[in-house]
Design a protein around this motif. Structure first.
Motif, PDB file in Angstrom:
ATOM      1  N   PRO A   4       0.816  -1.226   0.000  1.00 39.59           N
ATOM      2  CA  PRO A   4       0.000   0.000   0.000  1.00 39.59           C
ATOM      3  C   PRO A   4       0.845   1.269   0.000  1.00 39.59           C
ATOM      4  CG  PRO A   4      -0.133  -1.134   2.129  1.00 39.59           C
ATOM      5  CD  PRO A   4       0.552  -2.065   1.182  1.00 39.59           C
ATOM      6  N   THR A   5       2.062   1.181   0.520  1.00 40.43           N
ATOM      7  CA  THR A   5       2.925   2.358   0.544  1.00 40.43           C
ATOM      8  C   THR A   5       3.360   2.794  -0.852  1.00 40.43           C
ATOM      9  OG1 THR A   5       4.655   0.744   1.126  1.00 40.43           O
ATOM     10  CG2 THR A   5       3.847   2.152   2.888  1.00 40.43           C
ATOM     11  N   ILE A   6       3.282   1.913  -1.839  1.00 42.40           N
ATOM     12  CA  ILE A   6       3.684   2.270  -3.203  1.00 42.40           C
ATOM     13  C   ILE A   6       2.816   3.403  -3.731  1.00 42.40           C
ATOM     14  CG2 ILE A   6       3.708   1.447  -5.594  1.00 42.40           C
ATOM     15  CD1 ILE A   6       4.709  -1.238  -4.582  1.00 42.40           C
ATOM     16  N   LEU A   7       1.506   3.275  -3.576  1.00 37.02           N
ATOM     17  CA  LEU A   7       0.597   4.320  -4.045  1.00 37.02           C
ATOM     18  C   LEU A   7       0.668   5.549  -3.148  1.00 37.02           C
ATOM     19  CD1 LEU A   7      -1.542   5.196  -6.066  1.00 37.02           C
ATOM     20  CD2 LEU A   7      -3.278   4.094  -4.628  1.00 37.02           C
ATOM     21  N   MET A   8       0.805   5.323  -1.853  1.00 38.11           N
ATOM     22  CA  MET A   8       0.875   6.464  -0.925  1.00 38.11           C
ATOM     23  C   MET A   8       2.012   7.397  -1.290  1.00 38.11           C
ATOM     24  SD  MET A   8       0.263   4.697   2.797  1.00 38.11           S
ATOM     25  CE  MET A   8      -1.128   3.601   3.136  1.00 38.11           C
ATOM     26  N   LYS A   9       3.191   6.850  -1.530  1.00 41.93           N
ATOM     27  CA  LYS A   9       4.350   7.710  -1.791  1.00 41.93           C
ATOM     28  C   LYS A   9       4.328   8.285  -3.205  1.00 41.93           C
ATOM     29  CE  LYS A   9       7.985   4.439  -3.226  1.00 41.93           C
ATOM     30  NZ  LYS A   9       7.188   3.209  -3.335  1.00 41.93           N
ATOM     31  N   ALA A  10       3.608   7.633  -4.120  1.00 37.00           N
ATOM     32  CA  ALA A  10       3.532   8.133  -5.496  1.00 37.00           C
ATOM     33  C   ALA A  10       2.667   9.387  -5.591  1.00 37.00           C
ATOM     34  CB  ALA A  10       2.973   7.053  -6.418  1.00 37.00           C
ATOM     35  N   ILE A  11       1.691   9.520  -4.700  1.00 39.56           N
ATOM     36  CA  ILE A  11       0.832  10.704  -4.685  1.00 39.56           C
ATOM     37  C   ILE A  11       1.481  11.737  -3.773  1.00 39.56           C
ATOM     38  CG2 ILE A  11      -1.456  11.600  -4.141  1.00 39.56           C
ATOM     39  CD1 ILE A  11      -2.550   8.770  -4.658  1.00 39.56           C
ATOM     40  N   LYS A  12       2.123  12.714  -4.361  1.00 42.09           N
ATOM     41  CA  LYS A  12       2.866  13.691  -3.583  1.00 42.09           C
ATOM     42  C   LYS A  12       1.909  14.609  -2.815  1.00 42.09           C
ATOM     43  CE  LYS A  12       6.459  11.930  -5.624  1.00 42.09           C
ATOM     44  NZ  LYS A  12       6.327  10.557  -6.088  1.00 42.09           N
ATOM     45  N   ASN A  13       2.270  14.879  -1.556  1.00 35.32           N
ATOM     46  CA  ASN A  13       1.439  15.776  -0.751  1.00 35.32           C
ATOM     47  C   ASN A  13       1.738  17.228  -1.126  1.00 35.32           C
ATOM     48  OD1 ASN A  13       3.627  16.841   0.981  1.00 35.32           O
ATOM     49  ND2 ASN A  13       3.668  14.786   1.895  1.00 35.32           N
ATOM     50  N   PRO A  14       0.922  18.197  -0.666  1.00 30.38           N
ATOM     51  CA  PRO A  14       1.109  19.598  -1.085  1.00 30.38           C
ATOM     52  C   PRO A  14       2.489  20.160  -0.800  1.00 30.38           C
ATOM     53  CG  PRO A  14      -1.056  19.312  -0.091  1.00 30.38           C
ATOM     54  CD  PRO A  14      -0.332  18.008   0.097  1.00 30.38           C
ATOM     55  N   VAL A  15       3.095  19.800   0.333  1.00 28.91           N
ATOM     56  CA  VAL A  15       4.444  20.287   0.634  1.00 28.91           C
ATOM     57  C   VAL A  15       5.441  19.724  -0.373  1.00 28.91           C
ATOM     58  CG1 VAL A  15       6.331  20.217   2.325  1.00 28.91           C
ATOM     59  CG2 VAL A  15       3.985  20.651   3.083  1.00 28.91           C
ATOM     60  N   GLU A  16       5.330  18.440  -0.672  1.00 27.09           N
ATOM     61  CA  GLU A  16       6.226  17.828  -1.652  1.00 27.09           C
ATOM     62  C   GLU A  16       6.051  18.474  -3.017  1.00 27.09           C
ATOM     63  OE1 GLU A  16       6.901  13.226  -0.280  1.00 27.09           O
ATOM     64  OE2 GLU A  16       4.892  13.765  -0.968  1.00 27.09           O
ATOM     65  N   VAL A  17       4.801  18.720  -3.423  1.00 29.06           N
ATOM     66  CA  VAL A  17       4.541  19.329  -4.733  1.00 29.06           C
ATOM     67  C   VAL A  17       5.166  20.713  -4.812  1.00 29.06           C
ATOM     68  CG1 VAL A  17       2.740  20.281  -6.229  1.00 29.06           C
ATOM     69  CG2 VAL A  17       2.458  18.002  -5.237  1.00 29.06           C
ATOM     70  N   GLU A  18       4.988  21.505  -3.760  1.00 31.57           N
ATOM     71  CA  GLU A  18       5.572  22.849  -3.750  1.00 31.57           C
ATOM     72  C   GLU A  18       7.093  22.764  -3.843  1.00 31.57           C
ATOM     73  OE1 GLU A  18       5.803  26.844  -0.889  1.00 31.57           O
ATOM     74  OE2 GLU A  18       4.589  25.118  -0.292  1.00 31.57           O
ATOM     75  N   ASN A  19       7.691  21.837  -3.100  1.00 34.00           N
ATOM     76  CA  ASN A  19       9.138  21.669  -3.142  1.00 34.00           C
ATOM     77  C   ASN A  19       9.610  21.185  -4.505  1.00 34.00           C
ATOM     78  OD1 ASN A  19       9.780  22.486  -0.529  1.00 34.00           O
ATOM     79  ND2 ASN A  19       9.372  20.473   0.340  1.00 34.00           N
ATOM     80  N   ILE A  20       8.873  20.234  -5.083  1.00 34.71           N
ATOM     81  CA  ILE A  20       9.253  19.695  -6.393  1.00 34.71           C
ATOM     82  C   ILE A  20       9.253  20.795  -7.445  1.00 34.71           C
ATOM     83  CG2 ILE A  20       8.460  18.195  -8.267  1.00 34.71           C
ATOM     84  CD1 ILE A  20       7.565  16.217  -6.017  1.00 34.71           C
ATOM     85  N   ARG A  21       8.277  21.678  -7.384  1.00 36.21           N
ATOM     86  CA  ARG A  21       8.248  22.804  -8.325  1.00 36.21           C
ATOM     87  C   ARG A  21       9.508  23.670  -8.164  1.00 36.21           C
ATOM     88  NH1 ARG A  21       3.528  23.702 -10.998  1.00 36.21           N
ATOM     89  NH2 ARG A  21       1.601  22.731 -10.219  1.00 36.21           N
ATOM     90  N   LYS A  22       9.921  23.891  -6.915  1.00 38.20           N
ATOM     91  CA  LYS A  22      11.130  24.676  -6.666  1.00 38.20           C
ATOM     92  C   LYS A  22      12.358  23.964  -7.222  1.00 38.20           C
ATOM     93  CE  LYS A  22       9.393  26.784  -2.373  1.00 38.20           C
ATOM     94  NZ  LYS A  22       9.543  26.812  -0.893  1.00 38.20           N
ATOM     95  N   ALA A  23      12.416  22.648  -7.018  1.00 39.73           N
ATOM     96  CA  ALA A  23      13.545  21.879  -7.536  1.00 39.73           C
ATOM     97  C   ALA A  23      13.607  21.956  -9.054  1.00 39.73           C
ATOM     98  CB  ALA A  23      13.450  20.426  -7.073  1.00 39.73           C
ATOM     99  N   GLN A  24      12.444  21.887  -9.691  1.00 34.86           N
ATOM    100  CA  GLN A  24      12.410  21.932 -11.148  1.00 34.86           C
ATOM    101  C   GLN A  24      12.848  23.300 -11.674  1.00 34.86           C
ATOM    102  OE1 GLN A  24      12.020  19.742 -13.461  1.00 34.86           O
ATOM    103  NE2 GLN A  24      11.491  17.964 -12.222  1.00 34.86           N
ATOM    104  N   ILE A  25      12.470  24.357 -10.994  1.00 37.34           N
ATOM    105  CA  ILE A  25      12.924  25.686 -11.415  1.00 37.34           C
ATOM    106  C   ILE A  25      14.435  25.787 -11.273  1.00 37.34           C
ATOM    107  CG2 ILE A  25      12.890  28.136 -10.805  1.00 37.34           C
ATOM    108  CD1 ILE A  25       9.901  27.819 -10.209  1.00 37.34           C
ATOM    109  N   LYS A  26      14.958  25.307 -10.152  1.00 35.05           N
ATOM    110  CA  LYS A  26      16.411  25.309  -9.967  1.00 35.05           C
ATOM    111  C   LYS A  26      17.107  24.555 -11.093  1.00 35.05           C
ATOM    112  CE  LYS A  26      16.844  25.631  -4.914  1.00 35.05           C
ATOM    113  NZ  LYS A  26      17.464  25.011  -3.728  1.00 35.05           N
TER     114      LYS A  26
END
Length: 595
Positions: A295-317
């Motif tokens: 069950p953790t496979i799907l849980m970790k694949a769906i990024k939470n809002p903090v992760e999404v915000e961080n991922i956007r920052k990483a992509q801009i960098k």
């Protein structure tokens, strides 16, 4: 010893142990795609260094099965080794299990290291053996017996991921996991996949090159966690945090004996595709099992809002770093010596300048000219070539920032290139943009959407011999299930695409002996309009790097395809210019101009 000598030594071990057929997989004891040096048994015995493949050794034959990403690489690396290449899914090549079935005779013994084979794979081997009145031996690591200078297991320290990056506490993740266990009717969850364990406990490690993973096993119970790890890797602060979660620490290898104590009151939740065969066979016969995808496979694949915000920052960098790299490359090729390896080093220099850079997120693919046709080519001092004008340079690399992992591919024209290369590049760009602009109803899988990327190729009777995209982990595995884009069904990789998933879009085209082209963006799955027809979804292209206009032939693009490229480039320019100086902004304007 070279590969032929190693095979001779292995066959002597096989004879001593009464083994007739020996299978050597790629995985470690955790079913990892990429493994630490200690676990590279298949590389040792065949010489093939790709990330996917299985070897089958008999008294007089050695064969290696791998997929289309690695055909060219495998042909080169297997030359002179006596190991035969078996091209998976290609006409004229037998399926590996069919081959084993055809050579296994009554009384023979089929052997493998059960720690490096999944339950499903082990049961298939056992079934083939039973069918042929043969035996199975899964307790012998025969490679270890001949590998005199085998590297040691990693001793590098672990580190914790704070809430500002993880977005959810380990306590809350364990709560959700236990709720899933209850829903499945289980009271004990045996978890051996490194990324699932690291995600659940908000821990990371340094036990596999490029991937911040920690060698460990976990048994999650309703009120505790039994954590199997080399505790010398854990700081006192991490240990205290684990104690607060009622996590009990045990030596790494003790799990193999401890699971034998599970009694009839235990109801195990296990994923047969992710659990190794040796652990599975150590469970008592009366232990009840619930077999399902972790069950953790799907849980970790769906990024939470903090992760999404961080991922956007990483992509801009990463996108800013790529723009600076592209400018540097265009302005300096042919003027200073630039090689495949030095180009990668330069890109990472730009990434370091962006801050919070930890390490590359996977082994870089940096390939010029004919090397670009090798899908997973790795440059080395022996193969490193100088970049020259008149060819294409493909760079498939990633960055591990504290804000998340990136996976980006761009192909650049160095000087003026032939018209055919431009046409091929344009086709790949059309494919990438077609999928990236998809709008679809919630419930779709990547199998449904993959046609958007394939159609431009299939309309021309062309194809690319790899999947179109994969999920991306947050400072975990760069290839993450359960969703992806591909046209052929593959178990465990065809989940419904859900809001918060990050999936790559990376079509390519490869001409052996000439060039390779791949363009890769990461896509964030988002919810769109909800109306009487259902919940619509769309992708936000969060990778923002120009597609090299020096390699585009607008004459073979439709008006709609040009619009997609122009709109993407407008987004690139608008998002990145606040981070660029005047000279860089002027340069970016040129490479995001309308066509």
């Amino acid at each position: 010893m070279g590969v032929p000598e190693r095979l001779t030594a292995l066959r002597a071990e096989m004879a001593a142990k009464g083994v007739d057929v020996y299978v050597v997989p790629t995985a470690d004891f955790h079913q990892s795609e990429y493994v630490g040096d200690y676990f590279k048994a298949r590389v040792y015995i065949t010489g093939f260094s790709g990330s996917a493949g299985t070897a089958v050794i008999t008294a007089d034959e050695a064969r290696l099965w791998t997929d289309g990403r690695y055909f060219i690489q495998a042909e080169q690396q297997l030359a002179g080794t006596t190991v035969q290449l078996m091209k998976m899914f290609e006409p004229g090549y037998p399926d590996m299990n069919e081959y084993i079935d055809s050579i296994l005779k009554p009384g023979m013994t089929l052997a493998f290291d059960g720690r490096a084979v999944s339950v499903g794979e082990g049961e298939e081997y056992a079934s083939i053996a039973a069918k042929n009145d043969a035996k199975v031996l899964y307790s012998e690591d025969l490679i270890d017996a001949i590998w005199a200078d085998r590297p040691e297991l990693s001793k590098k320290p672990a580190f914790a991921l704070g809430l500002e990056y993880a977005g959810e506490s380990a306590a809350d993740k364990l709560k959700r996991t236990r709720e899933a266990m209850v829903a499945a009717g289980a009271n004990t969850y045996v978890l051996t996949t490194l990324d699932d364990i690291c995600w659940t406990l908000n821990l990371r490690g340094d036990d596999i090159d490029y991937f911040p993973l920690l060698l460990s096993y976990a048994v999650i119970k309703m009120d505790s966690v039994e954590f199997y790890v080399d505790d010398s890797k854990l700081s006192e602060e991490i240990k205290a945090d684990l104690v607060a979660l009622n996590v009990n620490i045990h030596p790494y290898n003790d799990i193999y004996e401890d699971v034998k104590a599970f009694g009839e009151e235990t109801v195990l939740l296990i994923d047969p595709d992710k659990l190794n065969y040796a652990i599975y066979n150590n469970f008592a016969a009366d232990v009840k099992k619930v077999e399902m995808q972790n069950p953790t496979i799907l849980m970790k694949a769906i990024k939470n809002p903090v992760e999404v915000e961080n991922i956007r920052k990483a992509q801009i960098k990463d996108s800013v770093a790529h723009v600076r790299f592209m400018k540097w490359l265009k302005e300096n090729v042919g003027k200073i010596r630039i090689t495949e390896m030095s180009a990668t080093d330069k890109l990472d220099e730009f990434r370091v300048e962006m801050g919070n850079f930890i390490r590359p997120s996977f082994e870089p693919i940096s390939s010029f000219g004919p090397h670009g046709a090798i899908v997973h080519y790795t440059s080395s001092p022996e193969t490193d070539v100088e970049l020259e004008e008149g060819g294409l340079f493909l760079t498939d690399t990633g960055a591990g920032f504290w804000e998340g992992s990136t996976d980006v591919t761009r192909t650049y024209a160095l000087g003026e290139i032939p018209q055919q290369m431009k046409d091929d590049f344009t086709l790949v760009a059309i494919s990438n943009l077609s999928l990236g602009s998809a709008k679809f109803l919630e419930g779709c899988t990547g199998l449904v959407l993959d046609i958007l990327s394939r159609k431009p190729f299939w309309d021309r009777n062309l194809n690319f011999n790899h999947g179109t995209g994969h999920g991306v982990g947050y400072l975990l595995n760069i290839h993450e299930g359960p969703a992806g884009f591909r046209w052929k069904y593959r178990k465990g990789e065809t989940a419904v695409i859900r809001e918060g998933m990050v999936i790559t879009d990376e079509p390519g085209f490869y001409v052996e002996g000439s060039h390779g082209i791949r363009l890769e963006n990461e896509l964030l799955a988002c919810k769109g309009e909800l109306n009487e027809y259902g919940q619509f979804m769309y992708f936000d292209e969060i990778t923002l790097i120009p597609m090299d206009l020096d390699a585009i032939n607008p004459d073979i693009m439709t008006a709609e395809e040009k619009k997609l490229l122009n709109n993407y480039h407008k987004k690139v320019y608008a998002t990145l210019t606040p981070y660029l100086n005047d000279e860089e902004t002027e340069w970016l304007a040129k490479y995001t101009r309308e066509i």
